[in-house]
Motif scaffolding. Sequence first.
Motif, mmCIF file in Angstrom:
data_model
loop_
_atom_site.group_PDB
_atom_site.id
_atom_site.type_symbol
_atom_site.label_atom_id
_atom_site.label_comp_id
_atom_site.label_asym_id
_atom_site.label_seq_id
_atom_site.Cartn_x
_atom_site.Cartn_y
_atom_site.Cartn_z
ATOM 1 N N ASN B 17 16.752 42.733 13.979
ATOM 2 C CA ASN B 17 16.640 43.840 13.022
ATOM 3 C C ASN B 17 17.927 44.067 12.257
ATOM 4 N N ILE B 18 19.058 43.994 12.988
ATOM 5 C CA ILE B 18 20.351 44.157 12.324
ATOM 6 C C ILE B 18 21.012 42.777 12.170
ATOM 7 N N ALA B 19 21.021 42.014 13.290
ATOM 8 C CA ALA B 19 21.743 40.742 13.296
ATOM 9 C C ALA B 19 21.160 39.730 12.304
ATOM 10 N N SER B 38 40.503 50.826 18.961
ATOM 11 C CA SER B 38 41.228 50.019 19.945
ATOM 12 C C SER B 38 40.310 49.081 20.705
ATOM 13 N N PHE B 39 39.017 49.168 20.445
ATOM 14 C CA PHE B 39 38.088 48.277 21.145
ATOM 15 C C PHE B 39 36.841 48.092 20.295
ATOM 16 N N SER B 40 36.307 46.865 20.287
ATOM 17 C CA SER B 40 34.999 46.696 19.645
ATOM 18 C C SER B 40 34.264 45.540 20.299
ATOM 19 N N THR B 41 32.960 45.648 20.253
ATOM 20 C CA THR B 41 32.144 44.564 20.797
ATOM 21 C C THR B 41 30.768 44.625 20.145
ATOM 22 N N ASP B 42 29.992 43.535 20.291
ATOM 23 C CA ASP B 42 28.618 43.576 19.804
ATOM 24 C C ASP B 42 27.701 43.111 20.934
ATOM 25 N N TYR B 43 26.449 43.556 20.875
ATOM 26 C CA TYR B 43 25.521 43.227 21.957
ATOM 27 C C TYR B 43 24.089 43.244 21.403
ATOM 28 N N GLU B 44 23.235 42.473 22.074
ATOM 29 C CA GLU B 44 21.882 42.281 21.572
ATOM 30 C C GLU B 44 21.098 43.607 21.448
ATOM 31 N N TYR B 45 21.074 44.367 22.538
ATOM 32 C CA TYR B 45 20.413 45.682 22.512
ATOM 33 C C TYR B 45 21.321 46.704 23.175
ATOM 34 N N MET B 46 22.017 47.477 22.377
ATOM 35 C CA MET B 46 22.978 48.426 22.920
ATOM 36 C C MET B 46 22.282 49.517 23.733
ATOM 37 N N CYS B 47 21.009 49.783 23.396
ATOM 38 C CA CYS B 47 20.298 50.862 24.087
ATOM 39 C C CYS B 47 19.787 50.421 25.459
ATOM 40 N N SER B 48 19.839 49.116 25.754
ATOM 41 C CA SER B 48 19.377 48.648 27.062
ATOM 42 C C SER B 48 20.394 49.051 28.136
ATOM 43 N N ASP B 49 20.002 48.938 29.369
ATOM 44 C CA ASP B 49 20.905 49.309 30.461
ATOM 45 C C ASP B 49 22.230 48.540 30.413
ATOM 46 N N VAL B 68 31.913 54.981 18.594
ATOM 47 C CA VAL B 68 30.975 54.815 17.481
ATOM 48 C C VAL B 68 29.962 53.740 17.893
ATOM 49 N N VAL B 69 28.692 54.091 17.870
ATOM 50 C CA VAL B 69 27.671 53.091 18.127
ATOM 51 C C VAL B 69 27.024 52.760 16.789
ATOM 52 N N ALA B 70 27.220 51.522 16.336
ATOM 53 C CA ALA B 70 26.627 51.108 15.066
ATOM 54 C C ALA B 70 25.266 50.511 15.386
ATOM 55 N N ALA B 71 24.217 51.229 15.049
ATOM 56 C CA ALA B 71 22.882 50.824 15.498
ATOM 57 C C ALA B 71 21.823 51.426 14.581
ATOM 58 N N CYS B 72 20.763 51.925 15.197
ATOM 59 C CA CYS B 72 19.657 52.505 14.416
ATOM 60 C C CYS B 72 19.975 53.949 14.043
ATOM 61 N N ASN B 99 24.633 54.457 11.292
ATOM 62 C CA ASN B 99 23.290 53.905 11.073
ATOM 63 C C ASN B 99 23.369 52.667 10.180
ATOM 64 N N ILE B 100 23.400 51.496 10.828
ATOM 65 C CA ILE B 100 23.459 50.258 10.027
ATOM 66 C C ILE B 100 22.110 49.529 10.044
ATOM 67 N N ARG B 101 21.075 50.203 10.523
ATOM 68 C CA ARG B 101 19.752 49.573 10.494
ATOM 69 C C ARG B 101 18.931 50.166 9.333
ATOM 70 N N GLU B 102 18.443 51.409 9.500
ATOM 71 C CA GLU B 102 17.620 52.025 8.450
ATOM 72 C C GLU B 102 18.378 52.124 7.116
ATOM 73 N N GLN B 103 19.711 52.380 7.220
ATOM 74 C CA GLN B 103 20.456 52.589 5.978
ATOM 75 C C GLN B 103 21.204 51.334 5.524
ATOM 76 N N CYS B 104 20.975 50.204 6.194
ATOM 77 C CA CYS B 104 21.657 48.985 5.754
ATOM 78 C C CYS B 104 20.767 47.748 5.926
ATOM 79 N N SER B 105 20.646 47.250 7.158
ATOM 80 C CA SER B 105 19.996 45.938 7.318
ATOM 81 C C SER B 105 18.531 45.944 6.858
ATOM 82 N N TRP B 106 17.832 47.015 7.135
ATOM 83 C CA TRP B 106 16.414 47.047 6.775
ATOM 84 C C TRP B 106 16.185 47.085 5.263
#
Lengths: 127, 653
Positions: B17-19, B38-49, B68-72, B99-106
């Motif tokens: 959806n975003i990637a 001071s830290f950043s990372t990316d992950y497939e589904y941030m909302c998962s456990d 900051v969670v960049a997601a939906c 919001n980088i999904r509804e307001q960007c990638s989509w």
Amino acid sequence: MDLTNSDRELTANVEELSGENIFSCYQCGKCSAGCPFTEEMDILPNQVIKKVQMGDGSVLDSDTPWTCASCLSCEVDCPKGNDVPAIMEAIREISLRKNLDRVDINKLETKGLPEIALVSNLRKKTG
Amino acid sequence: MAFKPRIGVFICHCGENIAGTVDVSNLAEEIIGYDNVSFSTDYEYMCSDPGQNKIKEAIEEENLTGVVVAACSPSMHEDTFRRVVEEADLNRYQCEIANIREQCSWVHGEGNDRPTEKALKIIKGTVEKVKRNVSMEPVEREHSDKCLVIGGGIAGIQAALDVAEAGNEVILVEKSPTIGGHMAQLSETFPTLDCSQCILTPKMVEVNQHPNIELMAYSEVRGISGYVGNYRARIERKPTYVDADACNLCGDCEEVCPVEVTDEFNQGLDTRKAINIPFSQAIPSSYTLDTEACLGLNPLRCSECAEACDADAINFDQTSEYVEEEFGAIIAATGYDLYPKEKMGEYGYGEYDDVIDGLQFERLLSATGPTGGEVRRPSDGKVPENVVFIQCSGSRDPENHNSYCSKICCMYTAKHAKLYRETVPDGNAYVFYIDIRAGGKDYEEFIQNVREEDRVLYLKGKVSKLKKADGKMKVWGLDEISGERVEIDADLVVLAQSIIPSEGAEETSEHLNLNLGANGFFKEAHPKLRPVESLTGGVFYAGTGQGPKDIPDSVSQGSGAAAKAIDLLAKPTLSHDPQVVEIDEDLCSGCGLCVGQCPYDALDINSKGVAEVNELLCEGCGTCASGCPTNALSLRNLTDEQLTEMIHAHIGD
């Protein structure tokens, strides 16, 4: 048609001769959907049943009961377990008793079909 | 030493959806060099456990002060992630969603770098916001433990009983002299054919006897103020002129009363006296003097009833009594009416005696009805031989009447036809229908049984018109299946009239600022996921006021609304989002502009002459802050400084 003065005797006779509860039909149309002869019929098999429910005597003028070959595909399909060919046979019998001649046997296309097959088909439901 | 924020940025792929559009790993690399990140990372589904655990671990290991969670959209998972940071001992308001999904990638196509550039700007803007966020705790407030239930039909009865059983006090307000609603008028109920009163009256008695329920019948809500947890309602108890405790139901008053008027309980098929009890099991169990029908109390014109009353229960001096109470929660169970058959031009504008509606037929079938359960037509008392039932009368007719399906008519018409055929075995029942909608437990089987065993003739098609001739009603209809136009000489026609919301829906919506849908039914907070809640906090819906429904659905919704109310009332205090407006009293000129602008009535000018906010009512919309001429108002965590810095980050200077 005038439903108030409909032919309730027709409904009762068809039920008696076929042994079926004609009101059991809820008009899903599956009998007509699977009938291999509808192109040769003037009205659909489910319409025949509806007309019997309504006591509509015009059902005796229809070709459909006479086109029915009692192939039983409708009976196999019916979700309510109704014996539709028996209902068709009942209508044929009522017509015959009224001396309504719907089929001129001499005019039937029998080329390639043994007469005995034709007769036994038409009599499949008469027992 | 000045506070130096340490912000962590967590970029979600949301699968493709975003990637699929945004280069997420590039984003993670780019943002690390940005101010205070001071830290950043990316992950497939941030909302998962595992995704949530990444956030928690990073907060602990990297000593993050903000996330900051960049997601939906924040409407999806803001709460999820704020709970995550709380679990890692960070204040929930130190977490923001970019919001980088509804307001960007989509909304942007793949195949170029621009969505990635935009996503980076959105994230930078959010970093600017979160590093200036203050930590806050929710606003807590005491609340009333009482529940107000408006409407005493089966839905309101069920809701009141459930709330009361949970230990909360309930006031049940009913407009008419008895509770029970329309269900009390029904003969038998589909598909099991239980006698309606037999299953309803025990519940009515329970309401009357329950120590936690105060029943206010013949009463109306006149005004409601306040907000969730702290509503204040003014209720008028209208005078019945009969002392309910003293009345022994002997009926002497009714016997001597000289006035006969139309009986509403019997849907106009009978008359009643000015002093009356709607039916013998009515609750409260007492007579009511209808002053509109009475010959007159001031000056007293008759007083036959008072003279006949041995119990001295009649008191002509009674007046309206007003009760004001605080309530934590309110359940609106205002019920339905039938769409008037007077509006059905094609079916005689209600002018034909023998064209009746479904509720009238219920009264004809009922043992307590005007005919004692014998089906006799209104015009001449004759037992009808041919009865035509017309479904969808006023329903599914967007051009002339109501566009919606009234949901219960297929079932009650089948029940009517069945009960008629059982009462009049020689009679003919015809049902005209467009579709049969029997989507309930055991409902389809019921319909099939009515067609098969009761030999009711179902005809597919809507009746065109009724014509009166020689005491009969000529019905012009169609059976689509046979293709035959049909005519029936009907002795009685029963119209399955559309269900419409009762007047109570509009009245209650005015008291509480509730939304009504286009058809006048209460509009729920979410049609699928919040079907018993209103958008007004602490107000819940039960029964047909929210939309057509049958008894089991009304009872379910009554219990559902009760559960929501109990949930609210059980909380020791109510908390409210602290992201509300703050007032700088030194800057406020007391002009009052904000008071008028606030859509939630949350602002007022206090005794010091400056604006004051009720933090429980404020929804943080910011209307007041943007309108304040002296900049005295600002939103917490959305200050002018934060907004300005976010804009700078977006435009890249």
